[in-house]
Design a protein around this motif. Structure first.
Motif, PDB file in Angstrom:
ATOM      1  N   GLU A 165       8.322  13.068 -13.889  1.00 10.43           N
ATOM      2  CA  GLU A 165       8.789  12.228 -15.112  1.00 10.43           C
ATOM      3  C   GLU A 165       7.408  12.239 -15.990  1.00 10.43           C
ATOM      4  OE1 GLU A 165      10.916   8.745 -14.997  1.00 10.43           O
ATOM      5  OE2 GLU A 165      11.073   8.998 -12.731  1.00 10.43           O
ATOM      6  N   VAL A 166       6.257  11.979 -15.883  1.00 11.89           N
ATOM      7  CA  VAL A 166       5.021  11.832 -16.818  1.00 11.89           C
ATOM      8  C   VAL A 166       4.940  13.235 -17.051  1.00 11.89           C
ATOM      9  CG1 VAL A 166       2.730  11.383 -16.726  1.00 11.89           C
ATOM     10  CG2 VAL A 166       4.156   9.837 -15.409  1.00 11.89           C
TER      11      VAL A 166
ATOM     12  N   ILE B  74       5.811   0.465 -12.156  1.00 10.99           N
ATOM     13  CA  ILE B  74       5.061  -0.424 -11.569  1.00 10.99           C
ATOM     14  C   ILE B  74       6.073  -1.929 -11.721  1.00 10.99           C
ATOM     15  CG2 ILE B  74       3.170  -1.888 -12.107  1.00 10.99           C
ATOM     16  CD1 ILE B  74       1.763   0.627 -12.796  1.00 10.99           C
ATOM     17  N   ASN B  75       6.686  -2.196 -12.791  1.00 11.07           N
ATOM     18  CA  ASN B  75       7.279  -3.295 -12.942  1.00 11.07           C
ATOM     19  C   ASN B  75       8.408  -3.298 -11.683  1.00 11.07           C
ATOM     20  OD1 ASN B  75       6.099  -4.461 -14.935  1.00 11.07           O
ATOM     21  ND2 ASN B  75       7.419  -3.658 -16.448  1.00 11.07           N
ATOM     22  N   VAL B  76       9.086  -2.123 -11.524  1.00 11.41           N
ATOM     23  CA  VAL B  76      10.156  -2.186 -10.383  1.00 11.41           C
ATOM     24  C   VAL B  76       9.416  -2.394  -9.032  1.00 11.41           C
ATOM     25  CG1 VAL B  76      11.695  -0.335  -8.977  1.00 11.41           C
ATOM     26  CG2 VAL B  76      11.597  -0.538 -11.728  1.00 11.41           C
ATOM     27  N   MET B  77       8.347  -1.733  -8.776  1.00 11.31           N
ATOM     28  CA  MET B  77       7.663  -2.146  -7.806  1.00 11.31           C
ATOM     29  C   MET B  77       7.202  -3.687  -7.526  1.00 11.31           C
ATOM     30  SD  MET B  77       4.769   0.951  -6.898  1.00 11.31           S
ATOM     31  CE  MET B  77       3.678  -0.417  -6.683  1.00 11.31           C
ATOM     32  N   MET B  78       6.806  -4.277  -8.447  1.00 16.08           N
ATOM     33  CA  MET B  78       6.206  -5.575  -8.466  1.00 16.08           C
ATOM     34  C   MET B  78       7.582  -6.605  -8.149  1.00 16.08           C
ATOM     35  SD  MET B  78       3.145  -5.267  -8.670  1.00 16.08           S
ATOM     36  CE  MET B  78       2.642  -7.154  -8.788  1.00 16.08           C
TER      37      MET B  78
ATOM     38  N   ARG C 154       0.764  -1.249   0.025  1.00 20.90           N
ATOM     39  CA  ARG C 154      -0.117  -0.103  -0.034  1.00 20.90           C
ATOM     40  C   ARG C 154       0.751   1.313  -0.062  1.00 20.90           C
ATOM     41  NH1 ARG C 154      -1.625   3.924   3.333  1.00 20.90           N
ATOM     42  NH2 ARG C 154      -3.785   4.686   3.179  1.00 20.90           N
ATOM     43  N   SER C 155       1.731   1.182   0.907  1.00 25.88           N
ATOM     44  CA  SER C 155       2.695   2.352   0.891  1.00 25.88           C
ATOM     45  C   SER C 155       3.367   2.672  -0.465  1.00 25.88           C
ATOM     46  CB  SER C 155       3.849   2.269   1.850  1.00 25.88           C
ATOM     47  OG  SER C 155       3.186   2.083   3.248  1.00 25.88           O
ATOM     48  N   MET C 156       3.820   1.715  -1.367  1.00 24.32           N
ATOM     49  CA  MET C 156       4.764   1.869  -2.480  1.00 24.32           C
ATOM     50  C   MET C 156       3.654   2.523  -3.355  1.00 24.32           C
ATOM     51  SD  MET C 156       6.459  -1.682  -2.405  1.00 24.32           S
ATOM     52  CE  MET C 156       7.625  -1.381  -3.963  1.00 24.32           C
ATOM     53  N   LEU C 157       2.232   1.877  -3.483  1.00 19.64           N
ATOM     54  CA  LEU C 157       1.286   2.396  -4.288  1.00 19.64           C
ATOM     55  C   LEU C 157       0.829   3.709  -4.128  1.00 19.64           C
ATOM     56  CD1 LEU C 157      -1.149  -0.538  -4.493  1.00 19.64           C
ATOM     57  CD2 LEU C 157       0.302   0.107  -6.441  1.00 19.64           C
TER      58      LEU C 157
ATOM     59  N   SER D 286       2.940   6.371 -20.520  1.00 20.21           N
ATOM     60  CA  SER D 286       2.625   4.851 -20.175  1.00 20.21           C
ATOM     61  C   SER D 286       3.808   4.269 -19.848  1.00 20.21           C
ATOM     62  CB  SER D 286       1.674   4.356 -21.382  1.00 20.21           C
ATOM     63  OG  SER D 286       1.144   2.925 -21.010  1.00 20.21           O
ATOM     64  N   ASP D 287       4.655   4.208 -20.754  1.00 23.90           N
ATOM     65  CA  ASP D 287       6.063   3.463 -20.418  1.00 23.90           C
ATOM     66  C   ASP D 287       6.627   3.731 -19.338  1.00 23.90           C
ATOM     67  OD1 ASP D 287       5.663   1.962 -22.637  1.00 23.90           O
ATOM     68  OD2 ASP D 287       6.922   3.279 -23.986  1.00 23.90           O
ATOM     69  N   ILE D 288       6.785   5.009 -18.825  1.00 26.09           N
ATOM     70  CA  ILE D 288       7.218   5.463 -17.639  1.00 26.09           C
ATOM     71  C   ILE D 288       6.481   4.901 -16.198  1.00 26.09           C
ATOM     72  CG2 ILE D 288       7.445   7.408 -15.930  1.00 26.09           C
ATOM     73  CD1 ILE D 288       8.295   9.175 -18.511  1.00 26.09           C
ATOM     74  N   ILE D 289       5.254   4.841 -16.530  1.00 24.55           N
ATOM     75  CA  ILE D 289       4.338   4.504 -15.281  1.00 24.55           C
ATOM     76  C   ILE D 289       4.576   2.774 -15.457  1.00 24.55           C
ATOM     77  CG2 ILE D 289       2.061   3.914 -14.674  1.00 24.55           C
ATOM     78  CD1 ILE D 289       1.185   6.669 -15.769  1.00 24.55           C
ATOM     79  N   LYS D 290       4.498   2.082 -16.416  1.00 21.95           N
ATOM     80  CA  LYS D 290       4.703   0.729 -16.638  1.00 21.95           C
ATOM     81  C   LYS D 290       5.954   0.065 -16.108  1.00 21.95           C
ATOM     82  CE  LYS D 290       3.085  -0.897 -20.290  1.00 21.95           C
ATOM     83  NZ  LYS D 290       3.154  -1.514 -21.714  1.00 21.95           N
ATOM     84  N   ASN D 291       7.331   1.125 -16.166  1.00 21.47           N
ATOM     85  CA  ASN D 291       8.599   0.604 -15.665  1.00 21.47           C
ATOM     86  C   ASN D 291       8.373   0.743 -14.205  1.00 21.47           C
ATOM     87  OD1 ASN D 291       9.395  -0.024 -18.399  1.00 21.47           O
ATOM     88  ND2 ASN D 291      10.187   1.922 -18.484  1.00 21.47           N
TER      89      ASN D 291
END
Length: 173
Positions: free
Chosen positions: A112-113, A130-134, A99-102, A123-128
């Motif tokens: 950045e966006v 999210i991938n780092v978080m995951m 939750r804290s990360m989100l 979209s790529d910035i957000i996706k990257n």
């Protein structure tokens, strides 16, 4: 006299009416009375035996329950069994981390966006991110020491490491 009358009234012994008095066959009366005494004694013994069996069964059940509890506690101390409350606490911490990360995601990505040239780049910035978080979240691993610490805390046992640190280092163990 009253006892004989009571036995007669209850049908345990028989009598023959002779005018205003009762007449008893001595041999038959004694035989029936002895049978009655045996049956009464047998009933009392049977009840006593049944009570004793119930008591023994209750004792055995209690001992079995205590042994089961000791087995569960041993498995918990060995780390092969965890209480639901401990799993809930550890997983709650994991969920809190997620939750804290989100919650931090919009603040980390806002600049950045905004600097993105188009929606695809944003979209790529957000996706990257999210991938780092995951990826960070997939690094979560079962740590038996975390559960052991919860058990020690619940039992009121002092952690040896904490004790050693307070005593100025290694205590020779």
């Amino acid at each position: 006299v009253r006892q004989v009358q009571k036995l007669t009234a209850n049908g345990i012994i028989d009598c023959v009416k002779d005018g205003g008095s009762n007449r008893y066959n001595l041999v038959e009366t004694v035989r029936k009375y002895v049978e009655y005494i045996k049956a009464t004694k047998s009933d009392k013994e049977t009840k006593k035996e049944a009570d004793e069996r119930r008591k023994l069964k209750a004792d055995a059940d209690l001992k079995r329950a205590k042994a089961d509890m000791a087995e569960l506690e041993l498995r918990e101390l060995e780390g092969s069994l965890h209480r639901a409350e401990d799993v809930e606490a550890v997983m709650g911490q994991y969920v809190y981390t997620m939750r804290s990360m989100l919650v931090a995601l919009p603040g980390r990505l806002a600049v950045e966006v905004i600097g993105a040239v188009n929606a695809s780049e944003a979209s790529d910035i957000i996706k990257n991110e999210i991938n780092v978080m995951m990826e960070a979240l997939t690094e979560f691993r079962y740590d038996p020491e975390v559960y052991a610490a919860l058990v020690r805390e619940r039992k009121g046992w002092q952690d040896r490491k904490d004790e050693q640190e307070r005593n100025g280092g290694d205590s020779g163990s």
